[in-house]
Write an enzyme that holds these catalytic residues in place. Structure first.
Site, PDB file in Angstrom:
ATOM      1  N   THR A 162     -26.758  -8.773   9.992  1.00  0.00           N
ATOM      2  CA  THR A 162     -27.543  -8.507   8.925  1.00  0.00           C
ATOM      3  C   THR A 162     -26.729  -7.897   7.816  1.00  0.00           C
ATOM      4  OG1 THR A 162     -29.295  -8.137  10.468  1.00  0.00           O
ATOM      5  CG2 THR A 162     -29.690  -7.314   8.094  1.00  0.00           C
TER       6      THR A 162
ATOM      7  N   CYS B 270       3.904  10.290  11.562  1.00  0.00           N
ATOM      8  CA  CYS B 270       3.509  11.116  12.379  1.00  0.00           C
ATOM      9  C   CYS B 270       2.170  11.582  12.681  1.00  0.00           C
ATOM     10  CB  CYS B 270       4.426  12.448  12.316  1.00  0.00           C
ATOM     11  SG  CYS B 270       6.341  11.867  12.256  1.00  0.00           S
TER      12      CYS B 270
ATOM     13  N   GLN C 212      -5.007  -3.693  -2.152  1.00  0.00           N
ATOM     14  CA  GLN C 212      -4.650  -2.287  -3.164  1.00  0.00           C
ATOM     15  C   GLN C 212      -4.650  -3.070  -4.694  1.00  0.00           C
ATOM     16  OE1 GLN C 212      -3.784   0.696  -2.658  1.00  0.00           O
ATOM     17  NE2 GLN C 212      -4.159   0.619  -0.459  1.00  0.00           N
TER      18      GLN C 212
ATOM     19  N   ASN D 109       0.934  -1.244  -0.144  1.00  0.00           N
ATOM     20  CA  ASN D 109      -0.012   0.061   0.102  1.00  0.00           C
ATOM     21  C   ASN D 109       0.769   1.366   0.014  1.00  0.00           C
ATOM     22  OD1 ASN D 109       0.503  -1.313   2.634  1.00  0.00           O
ATOM     23  ND2 ASN D 109      -0.412   0.674   3.439  1.00  0.00           N
TER      24      ASN D 109
ATOM     25  N   SER E 254     -11.395  -4.723  -0.458  1.00  0.00           N
ATOM     26  CA  SER E 254     -12.032  -3.365   0.260  1.00  0.00           C
ATOM     27  C   SER E 254     -12.752  -2.669  -0.726  1.00  0.00           C
ATOM     28  CB  SER E 254     -11.393  -2.873   1.068  1.00  0.00           C
ATOM     29  OG  SER E 254     -12.002  -1.654   1.683  1.00  0.00           O
ATOM     30  N   GLY E 255     -14.147  -2.238  -0.494  1.00  0.00           N
ATOM     31  CA  GLY E 255     -14.854  -1.483  -1.493  1.00  0.00           C
ATOM     32  C   GLY E 255     -14.281  -0.184  -1.746  1.00  0.00           C
TER      33      GLY E 255
END
Length: 394
Positions: free
Chosen positions: A239, A327, A181, A153, A201-202
């Site tokens: 759900t 940071c 990614q 990533n 991941s969407g």
């Protein structure tokens, strides 16, 4: 600042219009519970299953192998912990990963270590790569799982997934890849690449946040991570997030259909950005593999300055990017990824990641190339260490 250039697509992406159009009817009228037997419930269930087919098709999988989750982090946790617990019942308590994984993976491994599992962390080379041979050498009789991210990533390096998967398949060890990614940025075929478990991941592919999926190859049995009702074929309670699931289906279908054009567009802009920055700023380094990298990823380190200063000044110019230094999240430690590829602390602190998307243009890239050199120069002039760095490297 009226001008706004978004170059942080690896962090999250804007919602696509097609995704939004698909979600609105579900949010307004399609609110039935997919587990209910009346018409509204059946309609919601049909929408969920249609999306499952789209996700499966994009990965070269079968619909029953796709399980919807709350996002990539949950998918990683489920795959890793579920496979480890299943392995432990066979007296296999050894697990393998790399030292540049996303924290969703690393922290899952750390949690398992506290429960008595033993982890081997494979070191990457200076471009962020490991080899299938490293994996083969690390596998033992008691190895339950190998987890290697598809694409990093931060620095964008692409791992040799098919080769690693082949080694794991030959040795009878489950292979998981965090492809958060990679999905929507490279061609993926879970069968051809010998992948047993895959997380996605969407919100990295223009769907909303809060929706993801886990691919579990048919025949692979892992423990449940979330217990509750009988949803997702009794493997993941809760759900169903119908609107999010529908959105993910539309987004991954869009990404797959336009993948070749996306790769060509982002690669062209990425190379323009890399050449422009390396050609105009001294004491600057490209991080990650020069060719085996995500099409839209460009990660640089600049000697003598810190990433946060660059981010703030870029923001004043209307440019959104990110820094490898942690940071901004309250830590003074630089990126574990940059340290793992051999950068010293001071250079790792001065990192900057641009991640390009379909919405970006050549004009935007040229604007970044125009405004970044004066920003770097200004920060270096303010640095009490810059003169000594130049003299030391002369």
């Amino acid at each position: 600042m009226d001008k706004r250039i978004y170059l942080d697509n690896a962090a999250t992406t804007p919602l696509s219009e097609k995704v939004l159009e698909a979600m609105l009817p579900i949010l307004k009228e399609g609110y039935g519970n997919p587990s209910s037997i009346y018409a509204q419930g059946r309609e919601a269930k049909a929408a969920v299953e249609a999306a499952r087919e789209k996700v499966a098709k994009a990965l070269g999988a079968n619909p029953p192998e796709i399980f919807f989750t709350g996002g990539g982090t949950e998918s990683d946790n489920w795959a890793i912990k579920g496979a480890a617990y299943a392995g432990a019942r066979k007296n296999k308590r050894h697990i393998i990963t790399t030292n540049i994984e996303h924290h969703a993976v690393l922290h899952s491994f750390e949690a398992l270590e506290k429960q008595g599992f033993e982890t081997t962390y494979l070191p990457v080379d200076d471009q962020g790569l490991i080899t299938a041979e490293q994996v083969a050498d690390a596998i033992r009789e008691d190895t339950a799982l190998v987890s290697v991210m598809y694409a990093n990533n931060e620095i964008g390096t692409l791992m040799p997934i098919a080769e690693i998967g082949a080694v794991c398949r030959e040795r009878g060890v489950l292979f998981h890849t965090d492809a958060v990614q990679a999905v929507g940025n490279v061609h993926i075929d879970v069968v051809a690449q010998n992948i047993d478990l895959l997380s996605l991941s969407g919100h990295k592919i223009h769907a909303p946040k809060g929706i993801g999926a886990l691919y579990v190859r048919r025949g692979v049995v892992i423990d449940n991570f979330i217990h509750g009702g009988g949803q997702e074929r009794s493997k993941r309670g809760g759900t169903e997030n119908t609107s999010g699931i529908v959105a993910l289906g539309v987004a991954i279908e869009e990404a797959t259909l336009g993948l070749d054009a996306h790769i060509a567009h982002c690669t062209k802009l990425r190379q323009r950005l890399i050449e422009g920055i390396l050609g105009s700023i001294s004491h600057c380094r490209l991080n990650g593999h020069p060719e085996k990298r995500l099409p839209g990823n460009a990660n640089f380190s600049f000697d003598g300055i810190e990433g946060e200063g660059m981010l703030l000044l870029l923001d004043m110019k209307g440019i959104c990017a990110s820094s490898g230094s942690a940071c901004t999240s309250g830590s003074l430690d630089p990126s574990h990824v940059l340290l793992a590829i051999g950068l010293p602390h001071e250079r790792a602190h001065g990192s900057l990641r641009f991640s390009i998307g379909d919405q970006n243009t050549e004009e935007e890239i040229d604007y970044v190339i125009e405004v970044l050199p004066p920003i770097v120069q200004r920060l270096r002039e303010m640095s009490p260490l810059w003169d000594s760095i130049v003299k030391a490297q002369a």
